[in-house]
Scaffold this motif. Structure first.
Motif, PDB file in Angstrom:
ATOM      1  N   ASN A 186       0.839  -1.214  -0.285  1.00  0.00           N
ATOM      2  CA  ASN A 186      -0.241  -0.152  -0.081  1.00  0.00           C
ATOM      3  C   ASN A 186       0.684   0.975  -0.143  1.00  0.00           C
ATOM      4  N   SER A 187       2.110   0.986   0.296  1.00  0.00           N
ATOM      5  CA  SER A 187       2.859   2.398   0.892  1.00  0.00           C
ATOM      6  C   SER A 187       4.666   1.335   0.821  1.00  0.00           C
ATOM      7  N   THR A 193       0.993   6.703   9.585  1.00  0.00           N
ATOM      8  CA  THR A 193       1.406   6.406  10.835  1.00  0.00           C
ATOM      9  C   THR A 193       3.930   6.136   9.854  1.00  0.00           C
ATOM     10  N   ALA A 194       3.378   5.167   8.939  1.00  0.00           N
ATOM     11  CA  ALA A 194       4.943   4.628   8.601  1.00  0.00           C
ATOM     12  C   ALA A 194       5.347   5.296   8.081  1.00  0.00           C
ATOM     13  N   ASP A 251      -5.829   2.385   2.588  1.00  0.00           N
ATOM     14  CA  ASP A 251      -6.073   2.840   4.263  1.00  0.00           C
ATOM     15  C   ASP A 251      -4.773   3.809   4.698  1.00  0.00           C
ATOM     16  N   THR A 252      -4.743   4.957   4.259  1.00  0.00           N
ATOM     17  CA  THR A 252      -3.606   6.277   4.615  1.00  0.00           C
ATOM     18  C   THR A 252      -3.471   6.529   5.788  1.00  0.00           C
ATOM     19  N   ALA A 253      -4.605   6.275   6.943  1.00  0.00           N
ATOM     20  CA  ALA A 253      -3.858   5.873   7.868  1.00  0.00           C
ATOM     21  C   ALA A 253      -2.738   5.470   8.432  1.00  0.00           C
ATOM     22  N   LYS A 254      -2.909   4.341   8.493  1.00  0.00           N
ATOM     23  CA  LYS A 254      -1.500   3.595   7.925  1.00  0.00           C
ATOM     24  C   LYS A 254       0.085   3.553   7.494  1.00  0.00           C
ATOM     25  N   GLN A 255      -0.537   4.503   6.334  1.00  0.00           N
ATOM     26  CA  GLN A 255       0.032   4.903   5.274  1.00  0.00           C
ATOM     27  C   GLN A 255       0.862   6.260   6.079  1.00  0.00           C
ATOM     28  N   ASN A 314       7.070   7.210  11.174  1.00  0.00           N
ATOM     29  CA  ASN A 314       7.997   6.371  12.118  1.00  0.00           C
ATOM     30  C   ASN A 314       9.363   6.414  11.061  1.00  0.00           C
TER      31      ASN A 314
END
Length: 177
Positions: free
Chosen positions: A25-26, A51-52, A45-49, A55
């Motif tokens: 996804n990213s 966060t990545a 899922d842009t929220a997870k992306q 990080n």
């Protein structure tokens, strides 16, 4: 990067599944030590992306020497006047802009609108005219270039000093902006 033409949104579930298996996804790639490119699936899922990405930004060893961050996605956070599609990833890009390190140049490359457009002082670029008919185009104080007549490609030149230069080139390789 995955967009609506490669996803369930446009009834392309099989293509989306294959693209996610191949690219995720990213993703990210570093060019030398000075430029980081991040790819995002704005249909995912842009929220997870986010966060990545955050990080990576928070990892001082990883970010050491990075002067440029290029965010690439199909849907954008900013669009030129008269754009066919609105800024469908506006919230994601606003959040990304908040978490990006203040000491880097952030550039945003998108392709959802089928034109070539640039807001160079903001770092926003649309390069989406490679396969479909052109859409309406417009300029304002930020969007100083918008072309819906010439097929062109976005070229980023990254010299050793890290001062990235972005241009649109036509199919013959001539710089048009």
């Amino acid at each position: 990067t995955i967009g609506n033409h490669d996803s369930v949104e446009d009834e392309s579930a099989a293509i989306e599944k294959e693209a996610i298996a191949y690219c995720g996804n990213s993703w990210w790639v570093k060019f030398g030590s000075g430029t980081l490119m991040l790819g995002f699936n704005t249909n995912g899922d842009t929220a997870k992306q986010l966060t990545a990405a955050q990080n990576l930004f928070n990892n001082s060893q990883f970010m050491s020497g990075v002067k440029n961050v290029i965010a690439v996605s199909h849907k954008g956070g900013h669009v030129f006047p008269n754009a066919h599609h609105p800024a469908e990833a506006k919230t994601f890009y606003a959040d990304l802009e908040k978490v990006a390190p203040s000491n880097v140049k952030l550039l945003e490359f998108n392709g959802h609108n089928h034109d070539s457009a640039a807001a160079p002082l903001k770092g926003w670029y649309v390069a989406g005219n490679g396969g479909k008919s052109f859409y309406a185009c417009g300029n304002d104080k930020d969007w100083t270039f918008c072309n819906n007549k010439t097929i062109s490609y976005l070229e980023a030149t990254i010299p050793n000093d890290g001062q990235i230069a972005v241009h649109f080139i036509d199919i013959s390789g001539k710089i048009i902006y």
